[in-house]
Design a protein around this motif. Structure first.
Motif, PDB file in Angstrom:
ATOM      1  N   PHE A 209       0.673  -1.311  -0.102  1.00 21.60           N
ATOM      2  CA  PHE A 209       0.004  -0.062  -0.050  1.00 21.60           C
ATOM      3  C   PHE A 209       1.077   1.428   0.184  1.00 21.60           C
ATOM      4  O   PHE A 209       0.207   2.197  -0.652  1.00 21.60           O
ATOM      5  CB  PHE A 209      -0.887  -0.062   1.078  1.00 21.60           C
ATOM      6  N   PHE A 210       2.154   1.168   0.488  1.00 21.38           N
ATOM      7  CA  PHE A 210       3.088   2.158   0.778  1.00 21.38           C
ATOM      8  C   PHE A 210       4.181   1.979   0.381  1.00 21.38           C
ATOM      9  O   PHE A 210       4.740   0.767   0.807  1.00 21.38           O
ATOM     10  CB  PHE A 210       3.006   2.721   2.160  1.00 21.38           C
ATOM     11  N   THR A 211       4.856   2.862  -0.269  1.00 19.43           N
ATOM     12  CA  THR A 211       6.404   2.635  -0.636  1.00 19.43           C
ATOM     13  C   THR A 211       7.326   3.962   0.162  1.00 19.43           C
ATOM     14  O   THR A 211       7.148   4.914  -0.223  1.00 19.43           O
ATOM     15  CB  THR A 211       6.738   2.720  -2.205  1.00 19.43           C
ATOM     16  N   GLU A 212       8.003   3.395   0.960  1.00 16.11           N
ATOM     17  CA  GLU A 212       8.812   4.521   1.861  1.00 16.11           C
ATOM     18  C   GLU A 212       7.748   5.544   2.600  1.00 16.11           C
ATOM     19  O   GLU A 212       8.098   6.769   2.492  1.00 16.11           O
ATOM     20  CB  GLU A 212       9.838   5.075   1.122  1.00 16.11           C
ATOM     21  N   GLY A 213       6.537   4.973   2.897  1.00 16.71           N
ATOM     22  CA  GLY A 213       5.664   6.233   3.365  1.00 16.71           C
ATOM     23  C   GLY A 213       4.694   6.831   2.446  1.00 16.71           C
ATOM     24  O   GLY A 213       4.076   7.628   2.562  1.00 16.71           O
ATOM     25  N   VAL A 214       5.132   6.489   1.116  1.00 19.37           N
ATOM     26  CA  VAL A 214       4.287   7.300  -0.083  1.00 19.37           C
ATOM     27  C   VAL A 214       2.987   6.469  -0.423  1.00 19.37           C
ATOM     28  O   VAL A 214       3.659   5.270  -0.854  1.00 19.37           O
ATOM     29  CB  VAL A 214       5.165   7.708  -1.020  1.00 19.37           C
ATOM     30  N   PRO A 215       2.002   6.941  -0.606  1.00 21.12           N
ATOM     31  CA  PRO A 215       0.773   5.928  -1.055  1.00 21.12           C
ATOM     32  C   PRO A 215       0.983   5.454  -2.372  1.00 21.12           C
ATOM     33  O   PRO A 215       1.300   6.289  -3.241  1.00 21.12           O
ATOM     34  CB  PRO A 215      -0.327   6.912  -0.609  1.00 21.12           C
TER      35      PRO A 215
END
Length: 259
Positions: A209-215
């Motif tokens: 759902f997220f990549t390094e906190g980015v949606p």
């Protein structure tokens, strides 16, 4: 237009009118709904601003409020929230009756200034160009036919083809490029949707759902109020409302993550 402009134009030559005609063709003001044009131009300008990294409507307005108006600074130019700005846009551009009032003169002046006008009055007065053009055409109509029609035919041809081909239409779970005469087609000039990436998907628990906190996904509700998910920023194909980035709260509500 008043007689003052007619009097002035009676004293100018054909060259002045030619220059003014070209200015007219680069002006797209909606004189019957100036606030619609003001907020439309604002979002378009923000999306072209190289300082705005995220081009979603929400992030564009956040940039304008925090960076340009300085809401995070000790002495902001004008205090307004991103939500209020979005409500103005929805009311005047999308014709959504959301109870938003009329923007204050100070805010309209600041928006106009960001758009490279002196103030809101200067923004409104720029519509006078069209009226001046009409007077010019009336005075020199025969000369314009001989001189300008061949010159303008080529750019109008390319402009027409661009406007009629820069449309997209929804097909089951994705957008496709189409002509603007296709039933259900919308112009992508304003939304700038990356149709190669934009897909409707069903989320499952094993997705990232997220990549390094980015949606990695966006969501919006359809006409029945059911929440649906997409793989890129854009608008919901049914409601035409801008999608929001997913959050852990939304995923928890959908039963996709547990705490």
């Amino acid at each position: 237009m008043g007689n003052d402009i007619k009097t002035i134009l009676n004293e100018v030559d054909f060259l002045f009118c030619i220059k003014h005609i070209f200015k007219c063709f680069s002006t797209r003001k909606d004189k019957n709904n100036p606030l619609k044009e003001l907020f439309t131009e604002l979002l378009e300008a923000l999306r072209k601003d190289k300082n705005v990294e995220n081009k979603t409507q929400s992030r564009c307005f956040i940039y304008f409020v925090n960076e340009y108006l300085g809401n995070d600074a000790p002495n902001p130019k004008y205090q307004v929230t991103k939500k209020t700005l979005s409500n103005y846009y929805d009311k005047y551009v999308r014709n959504i009756n959301n109870g938003a009032g009329n923007p204050k003169v100070e805010l309209k002046d600041l928006i106009a200034h960001y758009l490279s006008y002196k103030n809101y009055e200067d923004f409104l007065n720029s519509t006078k160009k069209k009226k001046i053009c009409l007077i010019c055409i009336t005075k020199y109509k025969k000369s314009f036919i001989i001189t300008l029609i061949p010159i303008l035919a080529i750019p109008f041809f390319f402009y027409y083809n661009y406007e009629t081909s820069n449309c997209i239409v929804w097909n089951k779970d994705h957008y496709e490029r189409t002509t603007c005469t296709t039933e259900g087609a919308i112009s992508d000039t304003l939304y700038h949707i990356d149709i190669a990436r934009f897909k409707k998907v069903v989320l499952t628990k094993n997705m990232e759902f997220f990549t390094e906190g980015v949606p990695n996904y966006w969501y919006g509700s359809n006409n029945q109020g059911k929440r649906e998910f997409f793989t890129a920023r854009g608008i919901h194909p049914e409601t035409k409302r801008e999608l929001d980035e997913i959050t852990e709260y939304i995923l928890e509500q959908e039963g996709l993550i547990n705490y």
